[in-house]
Design an enzyme around this catalytic site. Structure first.
Site, PDB file in Angstrom:
ATOM      1  CG  LEU A 164       1.045   3.807   8.028  1.00 35.68           C
ATOM      2  CD1 LEU A 164       1.154   5.301   8.287  1.00 35.68           C
ATOM      3  CD2 LEU A 164       2.102   3.076   8.841  1.00 35.68           C
ATOM      4  CB  CYS A 165      -4.789  -0.126   8.470  1.00 34.29           C
ATOM      5  SG  CYS A 165      -4.608  -0.653   6.780  1.00 34.29           S
ATOM      6  N   GLY A 166      -2.113  -1.923  10.286  1.00 36.10           N
ATOM      7  CA  GLY A 166      -1.819  -3.217  10.895  1.00 36.10           C
ATOM      8  C   GLY A 166      -1.889  -4.334   9.886  1.00 36.10           C
TER       9      GLY A 166
END
Lengths: 135, 296
Positions: free
Chosen positions: B90-92
């Protein structure tokens, strides 16, 4: 004679001190030496020991324990790149004695030379620190 | 046409997603600040180390018998690629970008006939690399237990890498990580760790130039270098990991900010549909009542 020089001590994690000082006693590998202002340029590795910082002449020294590193005296002053810096009041003698005996066991249990060498290195700074605290 | 109830349920679910992404953004922002401070605090040491190395290294490099950490082993057949990624998703595009750069490097090396070994730091990179280069991954370092990255966390990894080097298991080590520039911009960086690249001795005007002054060395130039070079590997690795940690939080913050905004847009459009449907239902009921009354 209020001559001072720039003194920096840096650990990998941060810049610990950046001040003007009159004198610093540095534990070099080949023996302690005292850095005064306008010292000739030199570079020395450090052994585990105490760096004693005197902010001004005759003042009480401040003591920091370093685990090793590098000292560099240049035209601007003294820079110490320390491996790790430990404030003396942050360690208790009992904890340290415990750690030392643990490390001794590690040396005996070491599987290969690399492991043993690193444990021995650990032991070296721990015993040095113990000597300092006991003194 | 979804019913009013379906719409209501969807709006609520998007709303709770938005709450989560918003909270994650806040957490990332505060972690980012800490990670950034740590990365900045570590800079002075690395910079000074670089200066010392620049001065010492250029003097010793060409001499015979120079440390292989500096001069290399004389070959580049076995390459170690260290890929530093995050532990959590979930960090691009953060992990994907690092892995993409690493993968390109690896495929070039493989095409050139070199032997490649991969060391992954952080489990997200493993998942991405396993499919193409699963048999090349020699080890994975799990950093998930590490709350605040300290030099003590980087040192064992560096020790291991150095041990491998001493045993002759590789010739060249390259580290891949993302350098932190801002919360929006992370720069994929490829850095050679071993043999240590000697930075050009910078011409600083401060008169503290190492090359300019004649230094006295204690115990000796070589001894200092021997002590310094392994430490330099640890420092560079530590620095890379710190930059990476800050980049990860920056990337996550941006990604979560986007997610929150997208959730907001979705809620808006769903609300419009919901209101329209509700209005249509009311109109329909009214028509039924009126036409019923007229029929009487």
């Amino acid at each position: 004679m209020a001559e001072t020089m720039r003194f920096e001590i840096v650990s990998p994690e941060r810049l610990l001190r950046d001040t003007e000082v009159a004198m610093v006693v540095v534990p070099g590998t080949d023996g302690d030496f005292t850095a005064l202002p306008a010292h000739a340029p030199m570079m020395s590795t450090l052994r585990p020991g105490v760096v004693e910082i005197f902010a001004e002449e005759g003042a009480e020294g401040e003591e920091l324990f370093v685990k090793g590193g590098l000292a560099q005296i240049g035209a601007k002053g003294l820079t110490i790149l320390a491996e790790e810096v430990i404030a003396l009041d942050s360690v208790s003698a009992d904890d340290l004695a415990q750690k030392i005996s643990d490390t001794r066991e590690d040396i005996e249990d070491a599987k290969d030379d690399v492991e043993r060498a690193s444990a021995e290195k650990e032991l070296a700074w721990m015993t040095a620190l113990q000597d300092v605290i006991a003194a | 046409m979804p019913s009013l109830k379906d719409l209501k349920v969807r709006i609520n679910s998007v709303k709770s997603t938005q709450k989560i992404t918003k909270a994650m953004k806040m957490v990332a922002a505060s972690k980012l600040r800490r990670a950034q401070e740590a990365a900045e605090a570590a800079r002075p040491y690395a910079e000074r180390m670089e200066k010392v190395l620049a001065g010492l290294g250029s003097a010793v490099k060409d001499q015979p018998g120079a440390s292989p950490l500096l001069a290399g082993t004389g070959s580049d057949d076995v390459q170690l690629v260290i890929v530093a990624t995050s532990e959590r998703g979930l960090c691009g595009g953060f992990n994907t970008n690092i892995v993409k750069a690493a993968r390109q490097h690896i495929s070039e090396l493989v095409a050139a006939g070199k032997t490649v070994k991969i060391l992954c730091i952080g489990k997200k990179g493993v998942g991405l690399l396993r499919r193409d280069y699963g048999d090349l991954i020699i080890d994975t370092k799990d950093m998930s237990g590490v709350k605040k990255l300290g030099f003590a966390d980087a040192q064992p990894i560096a020790q291991e890498v150095l041990g491998m080097f001493e045993r002759g298991e590789f010739d060249v080590a390259t580290l891949f990580y993302a350098k932190f520039q801002s919360a929006l911009v992370q720069i994929n960086t490829k850095q050679q760790l071993i043999p240590a690249p000697i930075p050009e001795a910078a011409n600083d005007d401060e008169g503290d130039d190492l090359a300019g002054a004649i230094y006295e060395y204690e115990p000796s130039e070589e001894a200092i270098l021997d002590d310094l070079l392994p430490r330099n590997v640890a420092i560079q690795l530590y620095r890379g990991l710190l930059e990476n940690a800050a980049s990860e939080q920056g990337a996550r913050m941006t990604a979560m900010d986007n997610a929150t905004r997208n959730a907001g847009d979705m809620i808006d459009s769903l609300s419009i549909t919901y209101n329209r449907t509700r209005q249509a239902n009311i109109t329909k009921e009214l028509i039924e009542i009126i036409s019923g009354a007229e029929a009487l």
